[in-house]
Design an enzyme around this catalytic site. Structure first.
Site, PDB file in Angstrom:
ATOM      1  N   CYS A   1       0.733  -1.285  -0.130  1.00  0.00           N
ATOM      2  CA  CYS A   1       0.017   0.075  -0.004  1.00  0.00           C
ATOM      3  C   CYS A   1       0.946   1.150  -0.063  1.00  0.00           C
ATOM      4  O   CYS A   1       0.440   2.333  -0.465  1.00  0.00           O
ATOM      5  CB  CYS A   1      -0.844  -0.032   1.205  1.00  0.00           C
ATOM      6  SG  CYS A   1      -1.881  -1.620   1.511  1.00  0.00           S
TER       7      CYS A   1
HETATM    8  C1  BEZ Z   1       0.327  -5.235   2.150  1.00  0.00           C
HETATM    9  O1  BEZ Z   1      -0.358  -4.749   2.233  1.00  0.00           O
HETATM   10  O2  BEZ Z   1       1.579  -4.692   1.880  1.00  0.00           O
HETATM   11  C2  BEZ Z   1       0.701  -6.737   2.203  1.00  0.00           C
HETATM   12  C3  BEZ Z   1      -0.492  -7.336   1.976  1.00  0.00           C
HETATM   13  C4  BEZ Z   1      -0.513  -8.872   2.052  1.00  0.00           C
HETATM   14  C5  BEZ Z   1       0.644  -9.500   2.094  1.00  0.00           C
HETATM   15  C6  BEZ Z   1       1.982  -8.764   1.733  1.00  0.00           C
HETATM   16  C7  BEZ Z   1       1.893  -7.363   1.851  1.00  0.00           C
END
Ligand code: BEZ
Length: 213
Positions: free
Chosen positions: A46
């Protein structure tokens, strides 16, 4: 609630955000909107998505689009995370991140898919037009960052095809040839609408230069 579908009215809501309270429809005004959810603040994928989206600010503005991110975290978490995004992604987040700790918006937009996760949103994207209709819905898994160039590409296609009797072919990018819609059959109308001419590959497959270029 029923699942949102293309053409539905985008549900309105009032919720707190990193830029203060937002009433969604009023905030959009006459603009297009991109509302996108992310699983949680301070997560790596994100962080890259929001940083890249911030860097596309001029591209969204050119297309009259307002961008809003959302997660189930609260505004104080958003504020701290924005500092991190700005620092690590070398940008300035200039769009609101909606705080949805009570999950009102997540529920309205069906952003929580319990068999994926009971607690956090999936990566949803909604493109909303100036009449507040939902025009695009994309759902990505949490582990896969989205392609925001693709979101711009679809907005280009929507804004073009709303105004001309055309559709856009596979992998189309702004400036490339387009397809005359099959419902248009009158040769005189076709000539008037597409003065640059067209190539008929099949009666149902007619290619013409992009009309607004
Ligand atoms: C993230 O939102 O950065 C993320 C979500 C699931 C697995 C790895 C990273």
């Amino acid at each position: 609630m029923a699942t949102l579908r293309l053409g539905d009215l985008a549900p309105d809501f009032e919720q707190d955000s990193s830029l203060g309270k937002i009433r969604f429809h009023d905030y959009l005004g006459d603009s297009w909107g991109v509302l996108f959810s992310h699983p949680a603040d301070y997560t790596p994928v994100c962080t890259t998505e929001l940083g890249y989206t911030a860097k596309l600010a001029d591209e969204f503005a050119k297309r009259n689009v307002k961008v809003l991110a959302l997660s189930v975290d609260d505004t104080s978490s958003h504020q701290g995370w924005i500092q991190d995004i700005n620092e690590t992604q070398n940008t300035q987040v200039n769009f609101p991140i909606i705080a949805d700790p009570d999950r009102v918006v997540s529920e309205l937009y069906d952003m929580i898919h319990p068999n994926a996760s009971e607690t956090v949103t999936v990566r949803s994207v909604f493109v909303i037009d100036p009449s507040k209709k939902v025009r695009l819905i994309i759902t990505y898994p949490a582990s896969t960052g989205r392609n925001f160039n693709e979101i711009l590409r679809v907005i280009d296609s929507l804004q073009l095809t709303d105004n001309y009797s055309v559709a856009t072919p596979v992998n189309w990018e702004d400036g490339q040839d387009v397809i005359i819609v099959p419902s248009l059959q009158d040769p005189e109308v076709i000539k008037a609408k597409f003065p640059k001419g067209h190539t008929e590959i099949r009666p149902y497959l007619r290619i013409t230069p992009q009309p607004n270029k």
